[in-house]
Design an enzyme around this catalytic site. Structure first.
Site, PDB file in Angstrom:
ATOM      1  N   HIS A 142       0.800  -1.233   0.000  1.00 57.01           N
ATOM      2  CA  HIS A 142       0.000   0.000   0.000  1.00 57.01           C
ATOM      3  C   HIS A 142       0.835   1.286   0.000  1.00 57.01           C
ATOM      4  CE1 HIS A 142      -3.438  -2.467   0.249  1.00 57.01           C
ATOM      5  NE2 HIS A 142      -3.604  -2.546   1.548  1.00 57.01           N
ATOM      6  N   HIS A 216      -9.664   2.146   0.483  1.00 52.69           N
ATOM      7  CA  HIS A 216      -9.609   1.028   1.422  1.00 52.69           C
ATOM      8  C   HIS A 216     -10.703   1.121   2.488  1.00 52.69           C
ATOM      9  CE1 HIS A 216      -7.738  -2.203   3.728  1.00 52.69           C
ATOM     10  NE2 HIS A 216      -6.820  -2.337   2.784  1.00 52.69           N
ATOM     11  N   GLU A 355     -11.483  -3.668  -2.736  1.00 52.38           N
ATOM     12  CA  GLU A 355     -10.519  -2.696  -3.255  1.00 52.38           C
ATOM     13  C   GLU A 355     -10.356  -2.914  -4.748  1.00 52.38           C
ATOM     14  OE1 GLU A 355      -6.873  -3.460  -0.904  1.00 52.38           O
ATOM     15  OE2 GLU A 355      -8.259  -4.390   0.490  1.00 52.38           O
TER      16      GLU A 355
HETATM   17  C1  GLA Z   1      -5.178  -5.197   2.122  1.00 53.24           C
HETATM   18  C2  GLA Z   1      -4.347  -6.415   2.126  1.00 53.24           C
HETATM   19  C3  GLA Z   1      -4.513  -7.139   3.396  1.00 53.24           C
HETATM   20  C4  GLA Z   1      -4.201  -6.243   4.569  1.00 53.24           C
HETATM   21  C5  GLA Z   1      -5.056  -5.012   4.487  1.00 53.24           C
HETATM   22  C6  GLA Z   1      -4.686  -4.036   5.545  1.00 53.24           C
HETATM   23  O1  GLA Z   1      -6.470  -5.478   1.941  1.00 53.24           O
HETATM   24  O2  GLA Z   1      -4.608  -7.248   1.025  1.00 53.24           O
HETATM   25  O3  GLA Z   1      -3.677  -8.251   3.416  1.00 53.24           O
HETATM   26  O4  GLA Z   1      -2.870  -5.874   4.540  1.00 53.24           O
HETATM   27  O5  GLA Z   1      -4.917  -4.404   3.255  1.00 53.24           O
HETATM   28  O6  GLA Z   1      -4.658  -4.578   6.806  1.00 53.24           O
END
Ligand code: GLA
Length: 392
Positions: A142, A216, A355
């Site tokens: 991210h 997110h 997402e």
């Molecule tokens: C995304 C990732 C997850 C986790 C979340 C945040 O969705 O795919 O594995 O890291 O973000 O906690």
């Protein structure tokens, strides 16, 4: 006589000007009042370095309300009606800025420069290796240690015909978090008159770089997060998902869905197979995978990429996107350590993310294997996702 005429003309001119001015002021006042009824701004505290942060309250003509802060572009709350018209919050998050700054598992934020994982925090572009932060085991996640979820965005609200928007802009400097090129980013949140939270993303670099922006939000349609999301019914319009290795990097294998726990072609209760013996569920500790969306679907945005229904409240959400993939994350890392709004402690699987994005680790895939995330200097990246709310 000449003198007299001149005085009369100046008087007429003065009167005309003043009435124009009054009309102009009245129009301005009208606009401001309209804006005020649909968008309100309040100071929301400051960061450790003194930078002020604001909270914007967007309301559409049907009374849906979204609170968005210019810190990380975080959607702090999103109020939608249940089938009896009761307005409740459908996203997880905190009440204060400080809590978001202290420890945020990406609640409601804009994710960038690259949403999802990049293997070993590294990629090569035109023969040069770029090193990124390894903030998720050995991988990059991210956008790094200080991704777009932790920066202050310049915010400008806007309204039109029963809709309210927030324009957020940010210039990510060359080599920020290890990515090449200055990148001008604009994200527009709109609460539309059709009860949608529409997000449009734009970005222009001055050097060749990778971009993969997403949002997110952790959804829980029970309203004010009353329990976990395992009784929500989910559908994903997809024929395949990407298998992942133990560190959640796609192995490259595209797996069909038929009859498997990953088959959400028809709406299915999320909890029904989440604990079945399946290597991929074990690796994700639940669902944490990218489903592939067809190009016909993403080109028209007419078929939802996903739908979500919560039977007790009757709330129903559809997700439309131009992106080729959707990461369904079933909140597997919420473990009771986050105390959210209203003092609610978010336990395992109390929120879920949908997402929309390009595929994880695309920068390490050979060209044309997957939809590219490269954006050329001066060219324009753009992407749209809509979360549409209704009741059934
Ligand atoms: C995304 C990732 C997850 C986790 C979340 C945040 O969705 O795919 O594995 O890291 O973000 O906690």
């Amino acid at each position: 006589m000449k003198f007299f005429n001149a005085i009369i003309s100046s008087l007429i001119l003065a009167l005309t000007l003043s009435s124009c001015k009054q009309e102009g002021t009245a129009e301005k006042k009208n606009q401001t009042a309209k804006m005020n009824s649909l968008v309100q701004k309040q100071a929301w505290g400051q960061l450790a370095d003194g930078s002020p942060v604001d909270l914007y309250t967007l309301t559409n003509k049907n009374g849906l309300v979204a609170q968005i802060t210019n810190y990380g572009g975080i959607v702090v709350s999103l109020m939608t009606p249940d089938r009896n018209g009761k307005m409740e919050d459908v996203v997880l998050g905190y009440e204060t800025l400080d809590e978001y700054v202290r420890d945020n598992p990406y609640f409601g934020c804009i994710v960038g420069r690259y949403g999802n994982r990049i293997a070993k925090g590294q990629f090569e572009l035109d023969g040069k290796t770029y090193n990124l932060a390894k903030n998720n085991g050995e991988n990059h996640l991210h956008g790094g240690l200080k991704g777009f979820d932790k920066v202050i965005w310049e915010a400008v609200p806007d309204t039109s015909e029963g809709e309210a928007s927030l324009n957020l802009t940010y210039v990510s400097p060359d080599m920020e978090e290890g990515y090449p090129g200055n990148l001008e980013v604009r994200v527009v949140y709109t609460l539309t008159k059709n009860n949608e939270l529409k997000i449009t993303y734009f970005a222009t670099p001055d050097k060749k770089t990778h971009v993969n922006l997403t949002h997110h939000g952790y959804f829980n349609l029970t309203g004010n997060a009353q329990r976990d999301i395992l009784d929500h019914q989910l559908s994903i319009t997809s024929n395949g998902f990407l298998e992942v290795d133990a560190s959640l990097i796609p192995t490259g294998s595209l797996t069909g869905l038929n009859g498997s726990p990953f088959d959400f072609k028809k709406p299915k209760r999320i909890g029904i197979e989440i604990n079945t013996e399946h290597e991929q569920l074990k690796r994700g500790q639940g669902y944490d995978h990218c489903w592939l969306l067809s190009s016909s679907q993403t080109a028209s945005m007419k078929v939802p990429a996903a739908t979500l229904y919560e039977p007790v409240s009757g709330r129903y959400m559809e997700v439309f996107t131009t992106e080729p993939g959707i990461q369904f994350y079933s909140g597997n890392f919420l473990d009771g350590k986050y105390k959210g709004k209203g003092g609610v402690v978010y336990q395992d699987r109390w929120g879920l993310c949908l997402e929309t994005q390009h595929f994880p680790d695309t920068p390490n895939r050979s060209q044309n294997e997957w939809p590219s995330t490269i954006v050329m200097p001066g060219s324009h990246y753009s992407s749209t996702t809509v979360y549409k709310f209704a009741v059934k």
